[in-house]
Design an enzyme around this catalytic site. Structure first.
Site, PDB file in Angstrom:
ATOM      1  N   HIS A  51     -16.066 113.340 -66.670  1.00 24.13           N
ATOM      2  CA  HIS A  51     -16.696 114.330 -67.528  1.00 24.13           C
ATOM      3  C   HIS A  51     -16.798 113.865 -68.980  1.00 24.13           C
ATOM      4  O   HIS A  51     -17.290 114.605 -69.828  1.00 24.13           O
ATOM      5  CB  HIS A  51     -15.914 115.646 -67.462  1.00 24.13           C
ATOM      6  N   GLU A 155     -11.234 119.423 -54.368  1.00 21.06           N
ATOM      7  CA  GLU A 155     -11.955 120.346 -55.237  1.00 21.06           C
ATOM      8  C   GLU A 155     -12.857 121.325 -54.490  1.00 21.06           C
ATOM      9  O   GLU A 155     -13.649 122.028 -55.119  1.00 21.06           O
ATOM     10  CB  GLU A 155     -12.798 119.547 -56.243  1.00 21.06           C
ATOM     11  N   ASP A 181     -13.409 123.394 -60.173  1.00 21.89           N
ATOM     12  CA  ASP A 181     -14.395 123.090 -59.138  1.00 21.89           C
ATOM     13  C   ASP A 181     -14.118 123.883 -57.863  1.00 21.89           C
ATOM     14  O   ASP A 181     -15.050 124.321 -57.177  1.00 21.89           O
ATOM     15  CB  ASP A 181     -14.385 121.593 -58.822  1.00 21.89           C
TER      16      ASP A 181
END
Length: 261
Positions: A51, A155, A181
């Protein structure tokens, strides 16, 4: 994984010895925060290149700063990025955090890109930073690479259902649930639902003698996670710093301003 000095144990060895390790989750560029984490005495930092920026030149600078303070570095790579994973390991990362591991096949692929043959398919080189620029033997370099830590991120609900098989995959050293997530994948259910899924994953990991890594927002949550058996506590420094900044910017009591002139 860079060949360690004799007096220094790898994260994998420390986990096997039952240690609980604390680290900081950072995003590039955070070189000063890497140094501060080392000076403060944390056990490791995790650089988020999923990210955050995936700049290998900056990453090398961060790894060099960490090494100066005896600090190990894990790198969170993107989903199915073997070429980038190779570069991270060649630069000397102590291990990789692999996101979106939904089942044993994904887990085996994560292990494969993290290790040299016959345990995996990582491309071999000793002239990299991890090989001390060609000054170690091939055998020593391979031996050091076996200490590479492999963390599988769970996730999705599908991944939670496969947690036993993921944790049992040979070469997976730890599992990390991505709660954000997971909540999205489940359609933002009540927090208790997500908490129950996380607890199930952690129970499966412990049953397979696989370490549990947990991302936490601060000290209180970190202590609670340790009490539940997590061995790898990862403080989300974005959360920690924003909490600190917000507290500094909190409204102050109104009153007559003092004249210090």
């Amino acid at each position: 994984m860079t060949a360690p000095t004799p007096a220094r144990r790898s994260l994998k060895q420390r986990l096997a010895a039952g240690e609980r390790l604390r680290g900081a989750l950072l995003r590039l560029p955070s070189e000063t925060l890497v140094e501060m984490a080392g000076v403060a005495g944390l056990d490791y930092v995790a650089i988020d290149c999923e990210h955050g920026p995936a700049d290998t030149a900056l990453l090398q600078q961060h790894l060099t700063a960490a090494a100066a303070h005896g600090l190990d570095v894990l790198v969170r790579v993107g989903s199915d990025e073997p070429a980038f994973a190779l570069r991270c390991l060649d630069l000397g990362a102590a291990g990789l955090i692999h996101p979106h591991v939904d089942g044993p096949q994904d887990a085996r692929r994560a292990v494969s890109v993290s290790h040299y043959p016959p345990w995996g398919e990582r491309g071999f080189a000793t002239y990299s930073r991890a090989g001390r620029f060609g000054t170690v033997t091939a055998a020593d370099h391979v031996a050091a690479s076996r200490e590479t830590l492999v963390v599988a991120m769970i996730e999705t609900r599908r991944a939670c259902d496969a947690a036993d098989a993921i944790a049992a995959t040979e070469g997976v050293d730890a599992v990390l649930v991505g709660p954000a997530d997971l909540a999205v994948d489940c359609g933002f259910p009540e927090p208790a639902t997500v908490d129950g899924l996380i607890a199930r994953v952690h129970e499966a990991a412990r049953a397979e003698k696989c370490a549990v890594m947990t991302i936490v927002p601060g000290l209180e949550a970190g202590a609670a996670a340790e009490s539940r058996g997590a061995q790898l506590i990862l403080f989300n420094m974005t959360h920690v710093l924003m909490d600190a900044f917000r507290s500094l910017a909190a409204p102050r009591a109104t009153g007559a301003a003092k004249d210090f002139t």
